[in-house]
Design a protein around this motif. Structure first.
Motif, PDB file in Angstrom:
ATOM      1  N   ASN A 200       2.124   0.521  -9.958  1.00 48.02           N
ATOM      2  CA  ASN A 200       2.004  -0.613  -9.044  1.00 48.02           C
ATOM      3  C   ASN A 200       2.342  -0.218  -7.612  1.00 48.02           C
ATOM      4  OD1 ASN A 200       1.008  -3.089 -10.183  1.00 48.02           O
ATOM      5  ND2 ASN A 200       2.803  -3.111 -11.515  1.00 48.02           N
ATOM      6  N   SER A 201       3.206   0.757  -7.449  1.00 45.37           N
ATOM      7  CA  SER A 201       3.495   1.267  -6.106  1.00 45.37           C
ATOM      8  C   SER A 201       2.216   1.805  -5.474  1.00 45.37           C
ATOM      9  CB  SER A 201       4.550   2.379  -6.184  1.00 45.37           C
ATOM     10  OG  SER A 201       4.861   2.870  -4.899  1.00 45.37           O
ATOM     11  N   LEU A 202       1.463   2.569  -6.246  1.00 42.56           N
ATOM     12  CA  LEU A 202       0.187   3.109  -5.753  1.00 42.56           C
ATOM     13  C   LEU A 202      -0.828   2.002  -5.491  1.00 42.56           C
ATOM     14  CD1 LEU A 202      -0.086   6.261  -8.015  1.00 42.56           C
ATOM     15  CD2 LEU A 202      -0.165   6.281  -5.508  1.00 42.56           C
ATOM     16  N   LYS A 203      -0.850   0.976  -6.349  1.00 34.98           N
ATOM     17  CA  LYS A 203      -1.784  -0.139  -6.153  1.00 34.98           C
ATOM     18  C   LYS A 203      -1.536  -0.839  -4.822  1.00 34.98           C
ATOM     19  CE  LYS A 203      -2.906  -1.528 -10.908  1.00 34.98           C
ATOM     20  NZ  LYS A 203      -2.705  -2.570 -11.929  1.00 34.98           N
ATOM     21  N   VAL A 204      -0.267  -1.136  -4.546  1.00 30.86           N
ATOM     22  CA  VAL A 204       0.079  -1.792  -3.285  1.00 30.86           C
ATOM     23  C   VAL A 204      -0.284  -0.894  -2.114  1.00 30.86           C
ATOM     24  CG1 VAL A 204       1.969  -2.674  -1.862  1.00 30.86           C
ATOM     25  CG2 VAL A 204       1.934  -3.170  -4.314  1.00 30.86           C
ATOM     26  N   PHE A 205       0.026   0.383  -2.237  1.00 30.57           N
ATOM     27  CA  PHE A 205      -0.252   1.347  -1.167  1.00 30.57           C
ATOM     28  C   PHE A 205      -1.740   1.380  -0.824  1.00 30.57           C
ATOM     29  CE2 PHE A 205      -1.471   5.679   0.074  1.00 30.57           C
ATOM     30  CZ  PHE A 205      -0.666   5.867   1.189  1.00 30.57           C
ATOM     31  N   HIS A 206      -2.573   1.505  -1.833  1.00 31.82           N
ATOM     32  CA  HIS A 206      -4.018   1.621  -1.600  1.00 31.82           C
ATOM     33  C   HIS A 206      -4.646   0.303  -1.145  1.00 31.82           C
ATOM     34  CE1 HIS A 206      -4.365   5.755  -2.770  1.00 31.82           C
ATOM     35  NE2 HIS A 206      -3.866   5.535  -3.976  1.00 31.82           N
ATOM     36  N   ALA A 207      -3.951  -0.827  -1.397  1.00 30.54           N
ATOM     37  CA  ALA A 207      -4.478  -2.124  -0.961  1.00 30.54           C
ATOM     38  C   ALA A 207      -4.112  -2.457   0.479  1.00 30.54           C
ATOM     39  CB  ALA A 207      -3.974  -3.229  -1.891  1.00 30.54           C
ATOM     40  N   MET A 208      -3.195  -1.704   1.053  1.00 27.77           N
ATOM     41  CA  MET A 208      -2.754  -2.016   2.418  1.00 27.77           C
ATOM     42  C   MET A 208      -3.829  -1.636   3.431  1.00 27.77           C
ATOM     43  SD  MET A 208       1.280  -0.890   2.357  1.00 27.77           S
ATOM     44  CE  MET A 208       1.498  -1.221   4.112  1.00 27.77           C
ATOM     45  N   PRO A 209      -4.220  -2.572   4.308  1.00 25.93           N
ATOM     46  CA  PRO A 209      -5.276  -2.274   5.289  1.00 25.93           C
ATOM     47  C   PRO A 209      -4.818  -1.314   6.375  1.00 25.93           C
ATOM     48  CG  PRO A 209      -4.391  -4.480   5.661  1.00 25.93           C
ATOM     49  CD  PRO A 209      -3.757  -3.973   4.412  1.00 25.93           C
ATOM     50  N   VAL A 210      -3.560  -1.391   6.740  1.00 23.84           N
ATOM     51  CA  VAL A 210      -3.024  -0.528   7.794  1.00 23.84           C
ATOM     52  C   VAL A 210      -1.684   0.032   7.323  1.00 23.84           C
ATOM     53  CG1 VAL A 210      -2.303  -0.368  10.205  1.00 23.84           C
ATOM     54  CG2 VAL A 210      -4.093  -1.984   9.560  1.00 23.84           C
ATOM     55  N   MET A 211      -1.496   1.340   7.536  1.00 24.27           N
ATOM     56  CA  MET A 211      -0.254   1.986   7.116  1.00 24.27           C
ATOM     57  C   MET A 211       0.249   2.872   8.234  1.00 24.27           C
ATOM     58  SD  MET A 211      -1.349   3.045   3.237  1.00 24.27           S
ATOM     59  CE  MET A 211      -2.974   3.636   3.733  1.00 24.27           C
TER      60      MET A 211
END
Length: 532
Positions: A200-211
């Motif tokens: 889920n950490s990876l899911k949230v990361f990849h869903a973020m539009p800007v990092m």
């Protein structure tokens, strides 16, 4: 200009007669950083309303001067919510959690800012259990949290390994369509990774539009900490290809990734590239990672040379890391040199003596083991109690070694006895040599059986459905006896166990662990992750 306007207001009589002008003067000096002039203008006011007092309160709080703010606060005849919130925030920022809570409890009509300030104070003070308890009260009071509150709660969840509560915050974000900005998104990435849910950490990361670099660094460290070193390094390469500049935190994750998968030459390359390519000056954390990488791979002499070449004095962390490497590779000579440094830099830390005693035991130097026991007794060195927690029914249950305080303690110890019995039948033999107290063999076995993580696991076996995953968080490094026992527990009970100790995650399944031993970089990761 402000001073000349002040003089003109005094000459015209407005400064004395007009409360609006007087308030504007106080606010002007406060925002200019001239608290002493703001206070002079405040003291000259013929009368003071709540707004004027709040301006003075805010001026003092903005300067870490909470005692002066409290004097103004205590002198107010009328206070509004802003007054109370300013004081809560002031004590929270100063780290005086007790006084912040006293003001919070006295506030009759709290708003989201009141709750946010208090929860944030607990989270920043590493009083995570109290932060989560207050969050539950806030939700029961139907106060809608803001982003700052949720970031603080997620930080506390990360610290406690409270995945259920962290996931509840995430669901709130999604159901209320809260915008996931970089700060909130990074907090979610970090929470899931630290609570053992790297998927889920990876899911949230990849869903973020800007990092930003902190988001990438958090994900890299999360992957490395779960033993996914190659994935962490791939993510670092992707980050560089997108034009982001890595910082000190990023390179801690990169070097940890190299350590966990044994990439010595790659680790050296990344360490050199910090200054040569990216202009990042290595700090003690990075040298600690390199000492760990070299030492774990068996290059103990090279690790020693690196320590001698450091541009600053090595601290206790560095020597402790080297001592851990000596335990793995049975290097008594360098271990004694490292211990001599630790006796000066950190003489009361019990872990040093335990490590050296184990090294002596491996070398069959029983006189050395006896000397360590005498030293611990003579210098009255107190062992840091192991603390382990497990989440059940939306509550974090915490255990200390030898704990007898839990309401269901009789059931837990009955389950513990059954668990140890089944493990012995499966081949488990308690490593009593790890117990340095001068007690009989049976007492040593009991001391090992009552380690905090074994108690937490017994509680988990007692309360959770068969076959479900158990997630345990511990404040110290898991000892070899517990590591060996938990591998067997995963086999005997058919459970997957995810154990987060002081350094990293161990994923136990079918009698195997994803990683043996854990990182030996004591204290580095907690300090770095406080920034995230």
């Amino acid at each position: 200009l402000g001073a000349s306007l002040h003089a003109r207001a005094v000459r015209s009589g407005f400064a004395a007669a007009d409360l609006f002008v007087r308030t504007a003067l106080v606010e002007m000096y406060a925002k200019s950083g001239r608290a002493e002039l703001a206070r002079a203008a405040f003291d000259e006011a013929p009368r003071r309303d709540v707004f004027l007092c709040n301006v003075m309160l805010a001026a003092y709080v903005a300067r870490g001067e909470v005692a002066e703010a409290r004097q103004v606060f205590d002198g107010m005849r009328d206070r509004d919510l802003v007054s109370w919130n300013t004081m809560i925030h002031g004590y929270a920022v100063r780290g005086d959690v007790g006084m912040a809570r006293e003001i919070f409890d006295a506030t009759s009509d709290r708003d989201a800012f009141s709750w946010s300030s208090m929860i944030s104070a607990y989270a920043k003070g590493r009083r995570s259990k109290e932060a989560l308890e207050l969050w539950k009260v806030m939700r029961a009071a139907r106060i809608a949290p803001d982003c700052i509150t949720m970031v603080s709660v997620l930080s506390a969840c990360s610290d406690m390994g409270a995945l259920t509560i962290g996931a509840e915050v995430h669901r709130f974000v999604e159901s209320h369509r809260v915008e996931v900005d970089m700060k909130l998104g990074t907090a979610l990435v970090d929470m899931y990774a630290k609570c053992g849910d790297i998927e889920n950490s990876l899911k949230v990361f990849h869903a973020m539009p800007v990092m930003d670099v902190l988001t990438w660094s958090s994900m890299i460290i999360g992957l490395a900490n779960h033993g996914l070193g190659h994935d962490a390094l791939s993510l670092f390469s992707e980050m560089i290809s997108q034009g982001l500049q890595p910082n000190e935190i990023t390179f801690v994750g990169v070097l940890m990734a190299c350590t966990h998968v044994g990439l010595v030459s790659d680790g050296k390359k990344y360490f050199s590239s910090m200054t040569d390519v990216h202009g990042v000056v290595p700090r003690v954390e990075h040298y600690g990672c390199m000492v760990d990488l070299l030492g774990r791979a068996g290059h103990v002499e090279e690790a020693m040379q690196l320590i001698r070449s450091m541009p600053f004095e090595p601290d206790a962390i560095i020597w402790r890391t080297l001592l851990g490497a000596c335990r793995i590779h049975k290097n008594v000579e360098i271990a004694e040199e490292a211990m001599a440094k630790l006796r000066v830099l950190d003489p009361l830390a019990d872990g040093h003596y335990v490590l050296l005693s184990n090294i002596y035991a491996q070398a069959n130097s029983w006189e050395g083991v006896a000397e360590m026991r005498k030293t611990i007794k003579r210098e009255n060195i107190q062992r840091v109690p192991g603390r382990s927690s497990i989440e059940w029914e939306n509550t974090v249950h915490e255990f200390v070694s030898g704990d007898r305080s839990h309401p269901r303690i009789e059931e837990i110890y009955k389950m513990l006895e059954e668990m140890i019995g089944r493990l012995i039948q499966a081949g488990y033999r308690p490593m009593t040599s790890l117990v340095l107290q001068d007690i009989d063999e049976q007492s040593k076995k009991r001391a090992l059986a009552e380690h905090s993580e074994k108690l937490a696991i017994a509680f988990g076996l007692l309360t959770t459905p068969p076959g479900s995953t158990l997630r345990i968080t511990k404040n110290l490094r898991a000892c070899e006896d517990c590591h060996s026992a938990i591998k067997l527990i995963s086999l005997v009970y058919g459970r997957k166990l995810i154990v987060r100790d002081r350094n990293r995650f161990h994923h136990f399944n079918e009698g195997q662990c994803s990683f043996y031993g854990g990182s030996i970089i004591y204290y580095i990761l907690p300090k770095v992750m406080e920034v995230i």
